[in-house]
Design an enzyme around this catalytic site. Structure first.
Site, PDB file in Angstrom:
ATOM      1  CG  ASP A   1       5.048  13.329   6.254  1.00  0.00           C
ATOM      2  OD1 ASP A   1       4.557  12.202   6.105  1.00  0.00           O
ATOM      3  OD2 ASP A   1       4.762  14.303   5.537  1.00  0.00           O
TER       4      ASP A   1
ATOM      5  CG  HIS B   1       3.900   3.202   3.839  1.00  0.00           C
ATOM      6  ND1 HIS B   1       4.500   3.525   2.652  1.00  0.00           N
ATOM      7  CD2 HIS B   1       3.604   1.882   3.757  1.00  0.00           C
ATOM      8  CE1 HIS B   1       4.549   2.452   1.871  1.00  0.00           C
ATOM      9  NE2 HIS B   1       4.010   1.437   2.520  1.00  0.00           N
TER      10      HIS B   1
END
Ligand code: GDG
Length: 468
Positions: free
Chosen positions: A363, A155
């Protein structure tokens, strides 16, 4: 396809889902059909650790969890996963605090997880492991004789070889990833970095589809961007914008507009730089003072880590300085909350915001960017300001893309966003909305599980080359 077994560090137990329901549980909702199993840590710490597996069922799904000892919690979770791997994978080598005993704890917990999971497995289960806490899990399961298909989804970003090898034991971590059948990343860039590491370190040259063979085991690296359930988030935002919370917020703004940021309180999210850019904005564009208020929701996270405690103190100071400098007796430039807000309330707040500010320094994807777009009113949509270093920027090119380190550029984007005419706002929003509704959570699961369940994992053209 066989039964789906999801493994993640924290299992969102149905009995514990509260205000902050979301994350993986929402992303995997479509994939978790009755009969599925979700395995991982219970979130509890006690002396027994992983010796006992707790099982509960809800809506036909079985949740099996183990506890951690206090020592394992610190070495595995706090120190190695979040104190070393997380900064590594967000390009923050300077924040890595590596201790070999923590790494041993990380490996040990992965072994314990494998030992607790193995008796629960059936021969045709498809096992889908999530995130950086569990990189060695497949290698441990293979060592116990498990032959099932095992996939891994990261992720976070993946980093280029020069960064990756800043971490001690990096080669072991890399070869552990090669014990999976499928390794998934949010973006082409992250996959390319992983494959570069494989090529440079292991001397293997993957084919153009990301396939390669490591010690006789076929691996495929895929790109599979995570998404949201855009339709249901949009419906939720429409309702929530009529709620009393949204009404109170709107009333509190007077005639001014709202700009919103929603992030976990984490150094990867770029909050220090963002607040500096807000200060720059009010300094460079005084005409916008009183015209807009910023609301930052930054739910506290990982509070037992020094880096997060220091960040919180720094942010408290910057907010104080900024508000002290620009506030009027009846106007506050930046409202800052460090507790979580309910998901539907947030959706309503997104809808009434003229600007959505998503400026992480790094991110993996960033779901807030997608949620902000899904929540907008098509007739009067707000403008998304998005960091080029969020995985979402690879797809969401119609946002105002900024370098989060450049306070002047971010301030200028705020000015442009506020001044943008309705036609351009609609055009940009429509293009982004089409992407967000086309790349959903359901699609994310389907793509991954198709690769895991049906892919012909034999490489078409394996090319092996030893390091000379
Ligand atoms: C990791 C990767 C990747 C936030 N504050 C509140 C709240 N949230 C919700 C958001 C969003 C989720 O949490 C955060 O997701 P992000 O994607 O922004 O970031 P991470 O938590 O760091 O997630 C990230 C993600 O995994 C998925 O692969 O995109 O890059 O770092 O849904 O809305 N929800 C509620 N209250 C809050 O105060 N209810």
């Amino acid at each position: 396809m066989g039964r789906l077994v999801v493994v993640s560090n924290r299992v969102p137990l149905p009995s514990e889902r509260g205000a902050k329901a979301g994350g993986l549980a929402v992303a995997l909702a479509d994939a978790l059909q009755p009969g599925s199993l979700w395995f991982g840590w219970s979130g509890r710490r006690n002396a027994r650790g992983s010796a006992v597996t707790h099982v509960q069922r809800s809506d036909g799904i079985t949740y099996a969890t183990v506890d951690l000892t206090e020592a394992d919690y610190h070495s595995f979770y706090v120190n190695f996963s979040n104190g070393a791997l997380w900064p590594l994978l967000h390009y923050r080598l300077g924040l890595i605090d590596f201790k070999s005993e923590d790494y041993d704890g990380y490996r040990s917990v992965n072994r314990q997880f494998a030992a607790a999971l193995q008796p629960l497995l059936r021969a045709d289960d498809l096992i889908w492991v999530h995130d950086y806490h569990l990189i060695p899990l497949a290698a441990e399961l293979r060592g116990m004789g498990v032959k099932n298909r095992i996939g891994f989804f990261l992720h976070t970003p993946f980093v280029p070889p020069d960064i990756f090898h800043g971490m001690p034991r990096s080669v072991e971590l890399l070869t552990n990833l090669c014990a999976y059948d499928v390794v998934g990343f949010h973006t082409r860039g992250y996959r390319a970095s992983f494959l570069d590491c494989v090529a440079e370190t292991l001397g293997i040259h993957p084919d153009p589809d990301g396939r390669f063979v490591w010690r006789g085991h076929a691996v495929r690296a895929i790109v599979d961007p995570i998404g949201i359930d855009a339709d249901s988030f949009a419906a939720c935002a429409r309702e929530a914008a009529k709620s009393s919370d949204a009404r109170l917020l709107r009333e509190s703004l007077g005639r001014g507009a709202l700009a919103i940021g929603v992030d976990r309180l984490d150094y990867s999210k770029g909050l220090v730089n963002r607040f500096q850019a807000i200060g720059r904005f009010f300094g460079n564009y005084p005409q916008h003072r009183r015209e807009i208020s910023f609301l930052q929701v930054a739910a506290r996270s990982r509070e037992d880590q020094g880096a997060y405690q220091r960040l919180r103190r720094e942010l408290d100071q910057i907010v104080g300085d900024l508000n002290g400098r620009y506030s009027e007796f009846d106007w506050t430039p930046l409202r800052y909350m460090t507790r979580a807000v309910k998901r539907d309330t947030l959706a309503g707040f997104f809808r009434i915001s003229r600007l959505g500010i998503v400026t992480p320094l790094r991110d993996g994807m960033n779901l807030v960017a997608k949620e902000y777009i899904a929540a907008q009113d098509p007739n009067d949509p707000g403008v998304l300001i998005l960091s080029r270093f969020a995985g979402a920027a690879e797809e969401m090119t119609e946002a105002l893309i900024v370098n989060p380190y450049d306070a002047d550029e971010v301030a200028e984007a705020m000015h442009i966003g506020l001044s943008m005419d309705l036609e351009e706002r609609r055009e940009r929003w429509q293009a982004l909305y089409d992407k967000v509704t086309g790349s959903t959570a359901r699609r994310f699961c389907t793509v991954f599980l198709n690769h895991l369940g049906h892919a012909d994992l034999q490489p078409e053209r394996p090319t092996l080359r030893a390091i000379s």
